[in-house]
Scaffold this active site. Structure first.
Site, PDB file in Angstrom:
ATOM      1  N   GLU A 219       0.819  -1.214   0.000  1.00 38.26           N
ATOM      2  CA  GLU A 219       0.000   0.000   0.000  1.00 38.26           C
ATOM      3  C   GLU A 219       0.852   1.263   0.000  1.00 38.26           C
ATOM      4  OE1 GLU A 219      -3.676   2.237   0.285  1.00 38.26           O
ATOM      5  OE2 GLU A 219      -3.045   0.293  -0.519  1.00 38.26           O
TER       6      GLU A 219
ATOM      7  N   THR B  66     -10.849   9.072 -13.319  1.00 38.28           N
ATOM      8  CA  THR B  66     -10.010   8.505 -12.265  1.00 38.28           C
ATOM      9  C   THR B  66     -10.453   7.098 -11.861  1.00 38.28           C
ATOM     10  OG1 THR B  66      -8.881   9.072 -10.204  1.00 38.28           O
ATOM     11  CG2 THR B  66     -11.253   9.401 -10.262  1.00 38.28           C
TER      12      THR B  66
END
Length: 249
Positions: free
Chosen positions: A118, A229
């Site tokens: 992450e 996006t």
């Protein structure tokens, strides 16, 4: 807290894409985008001692040498915007995109599962590796694949398809489960610990960008389509299309 990753990423992306969707007539969007890229380069982009270019975060007046998986979309953004950059900067923007793509690939390659964490750090002798337990997970995110797709379309360097296929093989090996695909709790572990969640963006973005990476350029070509996006294709509003409609009236 200033970040090109979570909480801020879409803004910069949409400055560029508003200009592209307008058939390059939205001069305000264009100026704001290239001004922003200049500021990002000045204040956030750094190079590690090992030669990896990364985008840090600004927190409380200090630079935090951490790059999030979400920030990896920026490689594709820089490359996509290269064509409209000042003539002496076009090659630089493509190179910047390539360097970010390489760094994000390294974040995958330096894990046991070949899937990126992450977030990953560049401090204390560590480069492109997650050092905190709460940053070692992978939840099927698309941003690295997204950048591979843009870099492939804009350069046709075969390494981007090779890197994309590495990700496919890792997804199949470690994330595929009976009911679909699952995120991984720790990509540095020898054994999968699934989180038992298939995020919606895995279907709408990760798989879509992989499909486009291995498709011909005439499938959703950039001159006619802009991806928002969440990877939904939106049509470029060509000026001549408006003229055709007027003539048809």
């Amino acid at each position: 807290h200033v970040s090109i990753g979570g909480l801020g990423d879409s803004f910069y992306e949409y400055l560029l894409k508003a200009w592209l969707m307008s058939d390059k007539t939205d001069e305000d969007g264009k100026k704001m985008y290239y001004d922003a890229v200049q500021a990002i380069e000045t204040h956030l982009i750094r190079k590690s001692s090992g030669g990896l270019t990364y985008i840090a975060e600004w927190k409380g007046g200090l630079l935090e040498h951490k790059m999030g998986h979400l920030t990896c979309f920026a490689g594709g953004m820089f490359a996509l915007g290269a064509d409209g950059a000042p003539s002496d900067k076009t090659g630089h923007h493509i190179e910047l995109g390539a360097e970010i793509a390489r760094t994000c690939h390294e974040s995958y390659d330096r894990t046991r599962m070949k899937l990126g964490p992450e977030a990953f750090r560049f401090d204390g002798g560590v480069e492109a590796i997650a050092t905190r337990q709460n940053e070692k997970y992978y939840i099927l995110r698309p941003e690295v694949i997204e950048t591979y797709m843009y870099m492939w379309r804009l350069t046709h360097d075969p390494k981007y398809r090779e890197w994309g296929w590495e990700a496919v093989e890792a997804l199949e090996k470690h994330c595929r489960v009976d009911g679909g695909y699952s995120g991984i709790r720790d990509v540095y572990n020898n054994h999968e610990r699934h989180d038992d969640v298939q995020q919606s963006f895995f279907l709408s973005e990760t798989l879509k960008y992989l499909y486009l990476l291995f498709s011909e350029d005439d499938l959703l070509p950039f001159e006619h389509w802009v991806f928002n996006t969440e990877a939904h294709p939106l049509p470029v509003l060509h000026k001549d299309d408006g003229n055709k409609e007027e003539n048809q009236k």
